[in-house]
Design a protein around this motif. Structure first.
Motif, PDB file in Angstrom:
ATOM      1  N   ASN A 218      -6.988  10.110  -6.399  1.00  0.00           N
ATOM      2  CA  ASN A 218      -6.686   8.372  -5.940  1.00  0.00           C
ATOM      3  C   ASN A 218      -5.192   9.109  -4.675  1.00  0.00           C
ATOM      4  OD1 ASN A 218      -6.576   6.601  -5.215  1.00  0.00           O
ATOM      5  ND2 ASN A 218      -6.891   5.609  -7.173  1.00  0.00           N
ATOM      6  N   ARG A 219      -5.917   9.006  -3.751  1.00  0.00           N
ATOM      7  CA  ARG A 219      -3.988   9.032  -2.442  1.00  0.00           C
ATOM      8  C   ARG A 219      -3.368   8.042  -2.847  1.00  0.00           C
ATOM      9  NH1 ARG A 219      -5.026  14.800  -0.196  1.00  0.00           N
ATOM     10  NH2 ARG A 219      -6.826  15.554  -1.246  1.00  0.00           N
ATOM     11  N   GLU A 220      -4.761   7.069  -2.746  1.00  0.00           N
ATOM     12  CA  GLU A 220      -4.024   5.567  -2.189  1.00  0.00           C
ATOM     13  C   GLU A 220      -3.627   5.045  -3.535  1.00  0.00           C
ATOM     14  OE1 GLU A 220      -2.672   4.937   1.059  1.00  0.00           O
ATOM     15  OE2 GLU A 220      -3.415   6.578   2.044  1.00  0.00           O
ATOM     16  N   ARG A 221      -2.620   4.109  -3.299  1.00  0.00           N
ATOM     17  CA  ARG A 221      -2.379   2.858  -4.291  1.00  0.00           C
ATOM     18  C   ARG A 221      -1.887   1.350  -3.752  1.00  0.00           C
ATOM     19  NH1 ARG A 221      -4.433   4.882  -9.422  1.00  0.00           N
ATOM     20  NH2 ARG A 221      -3.631   7.393  -9.315  1.00  0.00           N
ATOM     21  N   GLN A 222      -1.956   0.662  -4.740  1.00  0.00           N
ATOM     22  CA  GLN A 222      -1.762  -0.929  -4.746  1.00  0.00           C
ATOM     23  C   GLN A 222      -0.402  -1.269  -4.948  1.00  0.00           C
ATOM     24  OE1 GLN A 222      -5.707  -2.754  -3.959  1.00  0.00           O
ATOM     25  NE2 GLN A 222      -5.169  -2.445  -1.644  1.00  0.00           N
TER      26      GLN A 222
ATOM     27  N   ASN B 268       0.950  -1.368  -0.049  1.00  0.00           N
ATOM     28  CA  ASN B 268      -0.086   0.288  -0.141  1.00  0.00           C
ATOM     29  C   ASN B 268       1.048   1.247   0.177  1.00  0.00           C
ATOM     30  OD1 ASN B 268      -2.073  -0.985   0.115  1.00  0.00           O
ATOM     31  ND2 ASN B 268      -1.342  -2.386   2.509  1.00  0.00           N
ATOM     32  N   VAL B 269       0.501   2.044  -0.497  1.00  0.00           N
ATOM     33  CA  VAL B 269       1.394   3.501  -1.142  1.00  0.00           C
ATOM     34  C   VAL B 269       0.778   4.771  -1.432  1.00  0.00           C
ATOM     35  CG1 VAL B 269       3.264   4.035  -2.730  1.00  0.00           C
ATOM     36  CG2 VAL B 269       3.417   1.792  -2.451  1.00  0.00           C
ATOM     37  N   THR B 270       1.105   5.380  -0.282  1.00  0.00           N
ATOM     38  CA  THR B 270       0.484   6.921  -0.251  1.00  0.00           C
ATOM     39  C   THR B 270       1.364   7.804  -1.361  1.00  0.00           C
ATOM     40  OG1 THR B 270      -0.483   6.452   2.557  1.00  0.00           O
ATOM     41  CG2 THR B 270      -0.734   8.696   0.633  1.00  0.00           C
ATOM     42  N   THR B 271       0.048   8.336  -2.182  1.00  0.00           N
ATOM     43  CA  THR B 271       1.338   8.806  -3.420  1.00  0.00           C
ATOM     44  C   THR B 271       0.686  10.135  -2.607  1.00  0.00           C
ATOM     45  OG1 THR B 271      -0.723   8.388  -4.563  1.00  0.00           O
ATOM     46  CG2 THR B 271       1.319   7.539  -5.327  1.00  0.00           C
TER      47      THR B 271
ATOM     48  N   HIS C 107      -4.215  -0.243 -11.281  1.00  0.00           N
ATOM     49  CA  HIS C 107      -4.953   0.892 -11.450  1.00  0.00           C
ATOM     50  C   HIS C 107      -4.994   1.646 -12.897  1.00  0.00           C
ATOM     51  CE1 HIS C 107      -4.998   1.092  -7.006  1.00  0.00           C
ATOM     52  NE2 HIS C 107      -4.128   1.067  -6.744  1.00  0.00           N
TER      53      HIS C 107
ATOM     54  N   ASP D  15       2.253   7.715 -10.686  1.00  0.00           N
ATOM     55  CA  ASP D  15       1.284   8.674 -10.732  1.00  0.00           C
ATOM     56  C   ASP D  15       1.149   9.786 -11.078  1.00  0.00           C
ATOM     57  OD1 ASP D  15      -1.325   9.424  -9.412  1.00  0.00           O
ATOM     58  OD2 ASP D  15      -1.280   8.369  -7.536  1.00  0.00           O
TER      59      ASP D  15
END
Length: 140
Positions: free
Chosen positions: A129-133, A11-14, A48, A124
């Protein structure tokens, strides 16, 4: 699950700005456990429609240069038919056509085989979309 195939989701917060996020350390951490000294392949996949992966140099300005180039190629304006979200969001849906959402890299002796200045990066441009997988899968 077999030792030959292992997978993990990151889980990555961008955040709320365009970003290039270096994932090389997370890939190496995953391989320390998953590869256990073996040869194989690391597949990295971003599930995504508005993000991608790039193998680039970071820290010397190349990450910002990549974002600037994407801005030139994919301006955030009203030309896009895909119009929900922030103004210009349609270009975020075109991004994976230029910066693919996947990469497959060699693993030798449990270590990621990258060139001297190469890093694995999440790209990104979608501010909505602030959260990525990111899925890491080792096959070896």
């Amino acid at each position: 699950m077999s030792d030959a195939f292992t997978t993990r989701m990151l889980n990555v917060t961008t955040g709320s700005r365009e970003r290039v996020v270096d994932l090389t350390g997370e890939c190496e951490d995953f391989l320390r456990d998953a590869a256990a000294g073996r040869d194989g392949l690391l597949n990295i996949f971003v599930p995504h429609a508005t993000a991608g992966l790039a193998i680039i140099e970071t820290g010397a300005g190349s990450d910002e240069d990549l974002l600037a180039a994407l801005h030139s190629l994919l301006p955030a304006d009203d030309r896009w038919q895909h119009r929900h979200g922030s103004p210009g969001h349609g270009r975020d849906h075109v991004l994976p056509g230029l910066v693919p959402p996947y990469a497959t890299l060699p693993v030798i002796g449990g270590r990621l085989e990258l060139g001297t200045w190469q890093s694995v990066c999440l790209v990104d441009t979608n501010k909505d979309n602030r959260e990525r997988q990111v899925r890491l899968s080792f096959l070896g």
